[in-house]
Design a protein around this motif. Structure first.
Motif, PDB file in Angstrom:
ATOM      1  N   VAL A  76       0.838  -1.204   0.000  1.00  0.00           N
ATOM      2  CA  VAL A  76       0.000   0.000   0.000  1.00  0.00           C
ATOM      3  C   VAL A  76       0.872   1.254   0.000  1.00  0.00           C
ATOM      4  CG1 VAL A  76      -1.639   1.350   1.378  1.00  0.00           C
ATOM      5  CG2 VAL A  76      -1.991  -1.112   1.081  1.00  0.00           C
ATOM      6  N   HIS A  77       1.919   1.263   0.821  1.00  0.00           N
ATOM      7  CA  HIS A  77       2.815   2.423   0.853  1.00  0.00           C
ATOM      8  C   HIS A  77       3.441   2.668  -0.516  1.00  0.00           C
ATOM      9  CE1 HIS A  77       2.489   2.268   5.239  1.00  0.00           C
ATOM     10  NE2 HIS A  77       3.105   3.421   5.270  1.00  0.00           N
ATOM     11  N   ARG A  78       3.839   1.585  -1.172  1.00  0.00           N
ATOM     12  CA  ARG A  78       4.459   1.717  -2.497  1.00  0.00           C
ATOM     13  C   ARG A  78       3.448   2.252  -3.516  1.00  0.00           C
ATOM     14  NH1 ARG A  78       6.057  -3.009  -2.419  1.00  0.00           N
ATOM     15  NH2 ARG A  78       4.509  -4.005  -3.764  1.00  0.00           N
ATOM     16  N   LEU A  79       2.242   1.736  -3.479  1.00  0.00           N
ATOM     17  CA  LEU A  79       1.205   2.158  -4.432  1.00  0.00           C
ATOM     18  C   LEU A  79       0.775   3.604  -4.194  1.00  0.00           C
ATOM     19  CD1 LEU A  79      -0.883  -1.123  -4.223  1.00  0.00           C
ATOM     20  CD2 LEU A  79       0.177  -0.257  -6.322  1.00  0.00           C
ATOM     21  N   GLN A  80       0.919   4.066  -2.936  1.00  0.00           N
ATOM     22  CA  GLN A  80       0.489   5.415  -2.586  1.00  0.00           C
ATOM     23  C   GLN A  80       1.653   6.397  -2.465  1.00  0.00           C
ATOM     24  OE1 GLN A  80      -1.888   5.216   0.994  1.00  0.00           O
ATOM     25  NE2 GLN A  80      -3.499   4.011   0.026  1.00  0.00           N
ATOM     26  N   GLU A 117     -11.176   1.600  -0.001  1.00  0.00           N
ATOM     27  CA  GLU A 117     -10.853   0.173  -0.126  1.00  0.00           C
ATOM     28  C   GLU A 117     -11.099  -0.325  -1.543  1.00  0.00           C
ATOM     29  OE1 GLU A 117     -13.292  -1.397   2.967  1.00  0.00           O
ATOM     30  OE2 GLU A 117     -11.777  -1.094   4.532  1.00  0.00           O
ATOM     31  N   GLY A 118     -12.112   0.243  -2.208  1.00  0.00           N
ATOM     32  CA  GLY A 118     -12.405  -0.135  -3.591  1.00  0.00           C
ATOM     33  C   GLY A 118     -11.293   0.252  -4.557  1.00  0.00           C
ATOM     34  N   ILE A 119     -10.507   1.264  -4.174  1.00  0.00           N
ATOM     35  CA  ILE A 119      -9.356   1.684  -4.982  1.00  0.00           C
ATOM     36  C   ILE A 119      -8.128   0.835  -4.635  1.00  0.00           C
ATOM     37  CG2 ILE A 119      -7.739   3.582  -5.438  1.00  0.00           C
ATOM     38  CD1 ILE A 119     -10.078   5.521  -4.751  1.00  0.00           C
ATOM     39  N   VAL A 120      -7.916   0.637  -3.348  1.00  0.00           N
ATOM     40  CA  VAL A 120      -6.662   0.025  -2.879  1.00  0.00           C
ATOM     41  C   VAL A 120      -6.647  -1.500  -2.994  1.00  0.00           C
ATOM     42  CG1 VAL A 120      -5.172  -0.293  -0.858  1.00  0.00           C
ATOM     43  CG2 VAL A 120      -6.176   1.958  -1.342  1.00  0.00           C
ATOM     44  N   HIS A 121      -7.726  -2.160  -2.564  1.00  0.00           N
ATOM     45  CA  HIS A 121      -7.691  -3.624  -2.465  1.00  0.00           C
ATOM     46  C   HIS A 121      -7.416  -4.346  -3.797  1.00  0.00           C
ATOM     47  CE1 HIS A 121      -9.993  -3.669   1.632  1.00  0.00           C
ATOM     48  NE2 HIS A 121      -8.772  -3.193   1.724  1.00  0.00           N
ATOM     49  N   PRO A 122      -8.037  -3.934  -4.908  1.00  0.00           N
ATOM     50  CA  PRO A 122      -7.729  -4.642  -6.169  1.00  0.00           C
ATOM     51  C   PRO A 122      -6.259  -4.516  -6.571  1.00  0.00           C
ATOM     52  CG  PRO A 122      -9.763  -3.379  -6.377  1.00  0.00           C
ATOM     53  CD  PRO A 122      -9.123  -2.950  -5.092  1.00  0.00           C
ATOM     54  N   ASP A 153      -0.644  -7.144  -6.798  1.00  0.00           N
ATOM     55  CA  ASP A 153       0.722  -7.280  -6.289  1.00  0.00           C
ATOM     56  C   ASP A 153       0.913  -8.628  -5.597  1.00  0.00           C
ATOM     57  OD1 ASP A 153       1.295  -4.743  -7.175  1.00  0.00           O
ATOM     58  OD2 ASP A 153       2.106  -4.035  -5.260  1.00  0.00           O
ATOM     59  N   ARG A 154      -0.107  -9.051  -4.850  1.00  0.00           N
ATOM     60  CA  ARG A 154      -0.023 -10.326  -4.122  1.00  0.00           C
ATOM     61  C   ARG A 154       0.049 -11.497  -5.092  1.00  0.00           C
ATOM     62  NH1 ARG A 154      -4.240  -9.493  -0.857  1.00  0.00           N
ATOM     63  NH2 ARG A 154      -5.676 -10.657  -2.170  1.00  0.00           N
TER      64      ARG A 154
END
Length: 201
Positions: free
Chosen positions: A39-43, A86-91, A96-97
């Motif tokens: 999340v930190h990397r994506l943001q 969450e709809g932006i971040v979780h997908p 990445d996972r």
């Protein structure tokens, strides 16, 4: 049939010592996917979610990426805003996972370090769940020692998290952290020994 690693979901409420335990798995040679780090990397600066987050929550990003305190203020206590985030971040984290799992397809065991595993239904995507736990007084003291943390903020965070007792009840294994570090490390070694198949003939 293609073999894949056994996936252990590692979770625990704030202040329980999950990062310490995740590092113990990594030190033992187990690949660890850190959802918070993703999340930190994506943001972060140039992160691929920054524009989408700015569009949804104007004024919460800048040259350094997402302004986490500003974003937290925009969503904390607002269920609708939290679902939108969450709809932006979780997908994106799920992508990445999946890439991480593909990169470690030959490992016998991998760990998904996910703070809100139960809260987001993430336990359905893992084979086993380990919950990191400590006594409530220890948890509170650790968390309130963090910069910028207040009792009110801690209570708001805990209100969004499944109670520790419920997490422990749903876990396959509980790893204690209100004990000496060597005891926690031994618990991690036992988990690995139980979940990594023997290579004997």
């Amino acid at each position: 049939m293609t073999r894949r690693p056994l996936v252990l979901g590692l979770t625990g409420s704030i202040g329980m010592g999950k990062s310490t335990v995740a590092a113990m798995f990594a030190d033992a040679g187990v690949p660890v996917f850190d959802a918070d780090a993703a999340v930190h990397r994506l943001q972060g600066p140039g992160g691929r979610l920054v524009a989408a987050i700015e569009a949804a929550f104007p004024g919460t990003t800048g040259a350094a990426g997402v302004d986490r305190p500003a974003l937290s203020a925009a969503v904390l206590g607002d269920d609708s805003a939290m679902r939108r985030l969450e709809g932006i971040v979780h997908p994106a984290v799920a992508e990445d996972r999946a890439a991480f799992l593909a990169a470690h397809a030959d490992a016998p065991l991998v760990v998904f370090d996910v703070p809100l595993l139960f809260e987001t239904g993430g336990e359905r995507g893992v084979d086993r769940v380990a919950v990191v736990s400590a006594a409530p007084a220890v948890q509170r003291a650790r968390t309130l020692a963090r910069p910028g943390m207040t009792p009110a903020r801690l209570d708001a965070i805990l209100a969004r998290q499944l109670p520790d007792a419920d997490k422990r009840a749903r876990a396959d294994v509980v790893i204690p952290t209100d004990v000496p570090l060597d005891v926690t490390r031994d618990a991690v070694r036992r988990v690995i020994a139980c979940m990594v198949p023997s290579t004997g003939g």
